[in-house]
Motif scaffolding. Structure first.
Motif, mmCIF file in Angstrom:
data_model
loop_
_atom_site.group_PDB
_atom_site.id
_atom_site.type_symbol
_atom_site.label_atom_id
_atom_site.label_comp_id
_atom_site.label_asym_id
_atom_site.label_seq_id
_atom_site.Cartn_x
_atom_site.Cartn_y
_atom_site.Cartn_z
ATOM 1 N N UNK A 146 49.937 62.043 52.620
ATOM 2 C CA UNK A 146 50.097 60.706 52.049
ATOM 3 C C UNK A 146 50.943 59.892 53.027
ATOM 4 N N UNK A 147 50.453 58.724 53.402
ATOM 5 C CA UNK A 147 51.176 57.832 54.311
ATOM 6 C C UNK A 147 51.939 56.796 53.488
ATOM 7 N N UNK A 148 53.203 56.555 53.853
ATOM 8 C CA UNK A 148 53.990 55.548 53.151
ATOM 9 C C UNK A 148 54.795 54.713 54.139
ATOM 10 N N UNK A 149 55.259 53.553 53.669
ATOM 11 C CA UNK A 149 56.062 52.666 54.499
ATOM 12 C C UNK A 149 57.374 52.271 53.818
ATOM 13 N N UNK A 150 57.611 52.792 52.610
ATOM 14 C CA UNK A 150 58.846 52.503 51.876
ATOM 15 C C UNK A 150 59.448 53.822 51.399
ATOM 16 N N UNK A 151 60.673 53.808 50.860
ATOM 17 C CA UNK A 151 61.274 55.036 50.347
ATOM 18 C C UNK A 151 60.537 55.640 49.151
ATOM 19 N N UNK A 152 59.744 54.863 48.456
ATOM 20 C CA UNK A 152 59.028 55.305 47.265
ATOM 21 C C UNK A 152 57.675 55.882 47.659
ATOM 22 N N UNK A 153 57.503 57.182 47.472
ATOM 23 C CA UNK A 153 56.251 57.847 47.860
ATOM 24 C C UNK A 153 55.051 57.389 47.041
ATOM 25 N N UNK A 154 55.293 56.679 45.933
ATOM 26 C CA UNK A 154 54.204 56.178 45.097
ATOM 27 C C UNK A 154 53.810 54.744 45.425
ATOM 28 N N UNK A 155 54.753 53.947 45.937
ATOM 29 C CA UNK A 155 54.537 52.518 46.143
ATOM 30 C C UNK A 155 53.527 52.264 47.263
ATOM 31 N N UNK A 156 52.439 51.593 46.914
ATOM 32 C CA UNK A 156 51.372 51.249 47.867
ATOM 33 C C UNK A 156 50.803 52.472 48.577
ATOM 34 N N UNK A 157 50.712 53.605 47.858
ATOM 35 C CA UNK A 157 50.081 54.806 48.399
ATOM 36 C C UNK A 157 49.063 55.312 47.373
ATOM 37 N N UNK A 158 48.325 56.335 47.757
ATOM 38 C CA UNK A 158 47.364 56.940 46.833
ATOM 39 C C UNK A 158 47.907 58.231 46.204
ATOM 40 N N UNK A 159 49.229 58.426 46.234
ATOM 41 C CA UNK A 159 49.816 59.655 45.712
ATOM 42 C C UNK A 159 49.485 59.869 44.237
ATOM 43 N N UNK A 160 49.726 58.893 43.405
ATOM 44 C CA UNK A 160 49.468 59.047 41.971
ATOM 45 C C UNK A 160 47.990 59.356 41.715
ATOM 46 N N UNK A 161 47.114 58.665 42.400
ATOM 47 C CA UNK A 161 45.671 58.893 42.246
ATOM 48 C C UNK A 161 45.299 60.331 42.623
ATOM 49 N N UNK A 162 45.846 60.820 43.732
ATOM 50 C CA UNK A 162 45.545 62.183 44.188
ATOM 51 C C UNK A 162 46.113 63.229 43.221
ATOM 52 N N UNK A 163 47.306 62.975 42.686
ATOM 53 C CA UNK A 163 47.894 63.906 41.716
ATOM 54 C C UNK A 163 47.064 63.951 40.439
ATOM 55 N N UNK A 164 46.665 62.786 39.964
ATOM 56 C CA UNK A 164 45.854 62.716 38.735
ATOM 57 C C UNK A 164 44.489 63.376 38.936
ATOM 58 N N UNK A 165 43.915 63.198 40.119
ATOM 59 C CA UNK A 165 42.618 63.804 40.425
ATOM 60 C C UNK A 165 42.690 65.325 40.274
ATOM 61 N N UNK A 166 43.838 65.905 40.607
ATOM 62 C CA UNK A 166 44.007 67.361 40.505
ATOM 63 C C UNK A 166 44.700 67.781 39.199
ATOM 64 N N UNK A 167 44.901 66.802 38.303
ATOM 65 C CA UNK A 167 45.512 67.043 36.985
ATOM 66 C C UNK A 167 46.905 67.665 37.102
ATOM 67 N N UNK A 168 47.660 67.201 38.082
ATOM 68 C CA UNK A 168 49.012 67.699 38.305
ATOM 69 C C UNK A 168 49.981 66.901 37.438
ATOM 70 N N UNK A 169 50.861 67.622 36.784
ATOM 71 C CA UNK A 169 51.831 66.996 35.874
ATOM 72 C C UNK A 169 53.279 67.314 36.262
ATOM 73 N N UNK A 170 53.475 68.285 37.157
ATOM 74 C CA UNK A 170 54.822 68.747 37.502
ATOM 75 C C UNK A 170 54.969 68.735 39.027
#
Length: 173
Positions: free
Chosen positions: A81-105
């Motif tokens: 996952x590529x990011x440009x801010x301290x928040x790994x979720x902000x303007x990245x596809x992290x949440x989408x990729x986690x949800x795709x794999x049904x990750x909750x933890x």
């Protein structure tokens, strides 16, 4: 039991420079290698988060400093996952990729304790992920006011409001 993923935040070559290496870098790498080994042995998804700094900075995209540390090389199935801010979720596809794999933890590790690790831990909590912060698998640098160890200890304490806190040896996949 909720499906887990290991997140390794900003453990890039530029963080281990000879001039100003991250605090206890060798210990950090050793602990991360243990976590990677156990995650891979249990088929736990692994997400590498890479910071992309502006031109001339240690983590400038495409430079040697931007690469994942060679001791922790990703495999083909790991997700970057590529990011440009301290928040790994902000303007990245992290949440989408986690949800795709049904990750909750999320099992969080990496650099820098008071910046990207802190921000990502709080954001993940706010997004209803269960979070485990690995207390001896994140690091930073000291300042005039605080040693690196003081910063790490402080964040382990404060972030316990948002995450389970466990040492490397206590993490279960």
């Amino acid at each position: 039991m909720d499906k887990k993923a290991l997140l390794i935040i900003d453990v890039q070559v530029g963080m281990f420079s000879d001039e100003n290496p991250v605090y206890h870098g060798e210990k950090l790498l050793k602990n991360l290698k243990q976590l990677l080994f156990r995650a891979r042995a249990t088929n736990t998804p692994i997400f590498y988060i890479k910071h992309n700094s502006p031109v001339g900075k240690p983590l400038e995209h495409g430079t040697n400093g931007w690469k994942i540390h060679p001791d922790l090389s990703p495999t083909e199935i790991d997700i970057l996952i590529q990011k440009t801010t301290p928040d790994s979720f902000f303007n990245t596809n992290l949440d989408k990729e986690l949800k795709k794999q049904e990750i909750k933890h999320l099992i969080l590790t990496g650099i820098q304790s008071e910046v990207c690790v802190d921000t990502t831990t709080r954001r993940a909590f706010s997004m209803n992920y269960e979070v485990t912060l690995v207390t001896d698998s994140h690091s930073t640098w000291g300042s005039e006011e605080l040693t690196a160890q003081q910063v790490i200890n402080h964040h382990n304490q404060v972030l316990s409001w948002f995450a389970n806190t466990n040492k490397t040896s206590e993490v279960e996949f």
